[in-house]
Structure formats: C-alpha cells, structure tokens
Design a protein around this motif. Structure first.
Motif, short mmCIF file in Angstrom:
data_model
loop_
_atom_site.label_atom_id
_atom_site.label_comp_id
_atom_site.label_asym_id
_atom_site.label_seq_id
_atom_site.Cartn_x
_atom_site.Cartn_y
_atom_site.Cartn_z
N PRO A 25 25.04 33.20 34.95
CA PRO A 25 24.98 31.89 35.62
C PRO A 25 24.32 30.80 34.78
CG PRO A 25 23.43 33.44 36.62
CD PRO A 25 24.24 34.22 35.65
N LEU A 26 24.85 29.60 34.99
CA LEU A 26 24.36 28.41 34.30
C LEU A 26 23.64 27.51 35.31
CD1 LEU A 26 24.52 26.84 31.64
CD2 LEU A 26 26.85 26.15 32.28
N ASP A 27 24.22 27.46 36.50
CA ASP A 27 23.63 26.73 37.63
C ASP A 27 24.20 27.39 38.89
OD1 ASP A 27 26.15 25.63 38.20
OD2 ASP A 27 25.67 23.63 37.48
N PRO A 28 23.92 26.88 40.09
CA PRO A 28 24.38 27.59 41.30
C PRO A 28 25.90 27.75 41.40
CG PRO A 28 22.65 26.05 41.86
CD PRO A 28 23.01 25.77 40.44
N VAL A 29 26.68 26.97 40.67
CA VAL A 29 28.13 27.05 40.85
C VAL A 29 28.89 27.44 39.57
CG1 VAL A 29 28.13 25.39 42.75
CG2 VAL A 29 28.47 24.58 40.40
N ARG A 30 28.21 27.57 38.43
CA ARG A 30 28.91 27.81 37.17
C ARG A 30 28.36 29.04 36.45
NH1 ARG A 30 27.65 22.11 36.97
NH2 ARG A 30 29.52 20.88 37.42
N TYR A 31 29.23 29.63 35.64
CA TYR A 31 28.80 30.79 34.86
C TYR A 31 29.55 30.86 33.53
CZ TYR A 31 33.12 32.75 36.81
OH TYR A 31 34.42 32.96 37.19
N LEU A 32 29.01 31.62 32.59
CA LEU A 32 29.75 32.00 31.39
C LEU A 32 30.35 33.37 31.67
CD1 LEU A 32 27.27 31.17 28.47
CD2 LEU A 32 28.98 29.69 29.52
N GLY A 33 31.64 33.50 31.48
CA GLY A 33 32.30 34.77 31.79
C GLY A 33 33.33 35.13 30.74
N ASN A 34 34.09 36.17 31.02
CA ASN A 34 35.14 36.60 30.10
C ASN A 34 36.35 37.07 30.89
OD1 ASN A 34 35.02 39.64 30.46
ND2 ASN A 34 32.88 39.18 29.96
N ARG A 35 37.41 37.41 30.18
CA ARG A 35 38.70 37.67 30.81
C ARG A 35 38.94 39.12 31.19
NH1 ARG A 35 42.13 33.40 30.28
NH2 ARG A 35 41.67 31.88 28.66
N SER A 36 37.94 39.97 31.12
CA SER A 36 38.19 41.38 31.45
C SER A 36 38.63 41.53 32.92
CB SER A 36 36.92 42.19 31.21
OG SER A 36 37.15 43.54 31.57
N SER A 37 39.73 42.24 33.13
CA SER A 37 40.28 42.40 34.48
C SER A 37 39.65 43.56 35.23
CB SER A 37 41.79 42.64 34.40
OG SER A 37 42.05 43.93 33.85
N GLY A 38 39.07 44.51 34.51
CA GLY A 38 38.54 45.72 35.13
C GLY A 38 39.57 46.82 35.29
N LYS A 39 40.82 46.55 34.95
CA LYS A 39 41.90 47.53 35.23
C LYS A 39 41.75 48.83 34.44
CE LYS A 39 45.46 44.18 36.53
NZ LYS A 39 46.58 43.40 35.94
N GLN A 40 41.33 48.73 33.16
CA GLN A 40 41.20 49.98 32.39
C GLN A 40 40.05 50.83 32.93
OE1 GLN A 40 43.38 51.23 29.65
NE2 GLN A 40 42.36 52.88 30.72
N GLY A 41 38.94 50.18 33.29
CA GLY A 41 37.82 50.92 33.89
C GLY A 41 38.21 51.54 35.22
N TRP A 42 38.98 50.81 36.02
CA TRP A 42 39.46 51.34 37.31
C TRP A 42 40.31 52.58 37.07
CZ3 TRP A 42 36.26 48.18 39.33
CH2 TRP A 42 36.13 48.06 40.69
N ALA A 43 41.20 52.49 36.07
CA ALA A 43 42.07 53.64 35.76
C ALA A 43 41.22 54.83 35.31
CB ALA A 43 43.07 53.24 34.68
N LEU A 44 40.21 54.58 34.51
CA LEU A 44 39.33 55.67 34.05
C LEU A 44 38.65 56.35 35.23
CD1 LEU A 44 37.85 53.91 30.94
CD2 LEU A 44 38.88 56.20 30.89
N ALA A 45 38.18 55.56 36.18
CA ALA A 45 37.49 56.12 37.35
C ALA A 45 38.47 56.90 38.22
CB ALA A 45 36.84 54.99 38.15
#
Ligand code: CTP
Ligand code: CA
Length: 228
Positions: A25-45
């Motif tokens: 988070p940068l402030d209450p409404v903004r953040y620094l993030g990235n494009r990871s979808s989580g799909k590969q981790g979901w598949a692993l689980a």
C-alpha cells in the motif's frame, strides 16, 4: 488419465504453496502490485491435494475459489506473506514459493489519500526493500524439508534465461528452482505454461508447454522423486 488415476504419491506429506502477487500500500486506496494471476500456484495446490498431500495455500490477492481439500490463508503484503508462510511451513515437507513477492514497498503508507497538490507535479515514491521470504525459508528449514523457488526470467545482453536462473538458484540456496521464460510477454495471465526445473545438484528437468495443471504435475514428479 483422470484424477481417479493419480497415484497418491504425496500421501502423508505436508505441503505449503504460496501463490498470487503481493500488494504494497501507498495510501488507503493505492498500492504497488504485479500481474501474477495465482493460477500456477492454484494448480500446484490442486494437484498436490489430488495426489494425497495436506496442502496449505498462502494466497496473495487471488480471487479464485479454494481448490478441493486445500486450506487457503489469504494475505496482502510481502510482510503478511512472510509471517503466514513461516508459520505454516515450520513442519512442512515441502514449501513452494510460487508467489510474486514485491521486492520493494513504499517507505511509508500515507494515512490519508494522496492528493495531486497545487503544482500538479508527482512526487517520487521512496521505496524500501521487502524481506526475502525464500532466502529466510532456506536458512530456517528443518532437516529434510524441500524448498522450491520460482523465477520468471528473460534473457538479456549479459546472459540467457538459464544462466540467470542458475545464478539465482545458487544465490537463493533453495533445492529446486522452477524457471519460466517470460521473454516477449509470455506466461502472465495465460492458461498454458512451460518451465524448466533446475536442482541444486545440477539436475535439469524440462516440462513441455502444457496446461498449468500439467506443469504442476511435472513439478510434483520432481519433488516426489526427491522426497522418496
Ligand atoms: N521471493 C521471496 N521474497 C522476495 C522476493 C522473491 O520469497 N522478497 C521468492 C519468489 O517467491 C520466488 C523467488 O524468490 O520463488 C525468486 O523470485 P525473484 O523475484 O525471481 O527473485 P529475486 O531474488 O527478487 O530476483 P530479481 O532481482 O530478479 O527480482
Ligand atoms: Ca524479485
């Protein structure tokens, strides 16, 4: 072969998988993030659970339904992910760090929404380093625990993808590094994937282009062979 044909080769194993991407988070409404979808981790689980493992999925900002039989622990920031992964992995047989962890976070989080200001010129955002969770797992791991890292790499003028990946494996000290070649914008948000699994002992396993479940199955094959 369908799921019913899967050998329960991970039965009795405790597995922790991190997935998704942290948001800083940068402030209450903004953040620094990235494009990871989580799909590969979901598949692993999903695949690990189908093969008999007890699975905890530490999920950073992923809006997917929990895979069957998997306990999901939701986190936001790298610091939260660190706390959850370290707590869950204390007695795990395998820890897989598939999450995209932000290397940096804003040095401070504004209590109120940042405004453009009268000049209208943006300020620079000071950043500080986040903890390296994978490196910490390696130093804290109990005897016999396998620690698996992920790396999305591109070739550049200095070295090709696998050369960068071997250097990262050595630097991180993990047992296995799953390498995605993301040259030319490949992988992010896609259903298909391909990877190379590098081992600290020099072994190299190529996982051909396939679904993220297929890539996950290939990763668990490598892991299961090393647990045996
Ligand atoms: N990782 C982590 N904590 C961080 C950064 C990365 O645990 N603060 C983990 C990732 O989950 C992944 C592995 O380390 O499993 C490699 O991530 P990567 O970003 O490729 O490594 P870095 O050392 O941050 O290298 P780079 O400078 O190329 O980003
Ligand atoms: Ca990084």
């Amino acid at each position: 072969a369908g799921p019913a044909a899967l050998a329960p080769d991970l039965a009795g194993r405790r597995v922790v998988v991190s997935a998704g991407g942290t948001r800083e988070p940068l402030d209450p409404v903004r953040y620094l993030g990235n494009r990871s979808s989580g799909k590969q981790g979901w598949a692993l689980a999903r695949v690990a659970a189908a093969r008999g493992a007890e699975v905890v999925l530490v999920a950073a900002n992923v809006e997917l339904p929990a895979p069957f039989g998997v306990r999901v622990v939701g986190v936001g920031t790298a610091e939260e992910l660190r706390t959850a992964v370290l707590a869950e992995s204390a007695d795990a047989d395998v820890v897989v760090m598939a999450a995209a962890v932000a290397d940096f976070r804003p040095a401070s989080v504004a209590a109120a929404k940042l405004k453009k200001g009268s000049a209208g010129e943006p300020d620079a955002v000071p950043l500080v380093r986040n903890p390296d969770v994978l490196a910490e797992l390696v130093t804290k791991r109990p005897t016999g625990q396998l620690v698996v890292g992920f790396a999305a790499e591109t070739g550049d003028d200095d070295a090709d993808v696998l050369t960068h990946a071997r250097a990262k494996l050595a630097r991180k000290g993990c047992d296995l590094l799953v390498v995605n070649d993301v040259s030319g914008g490949r992988v992010f948000g896609r259903a298909e994937n391909a990877a190379v699994v590098l081992a600290a002992d020099g072994a190299v396993t190529e996982l051909p282009e396939g679904s993220k479940d297929a890539v996950a199955a290939g990763i668990w094959d490598v892991v299961a062979a090393r647990l045996a």
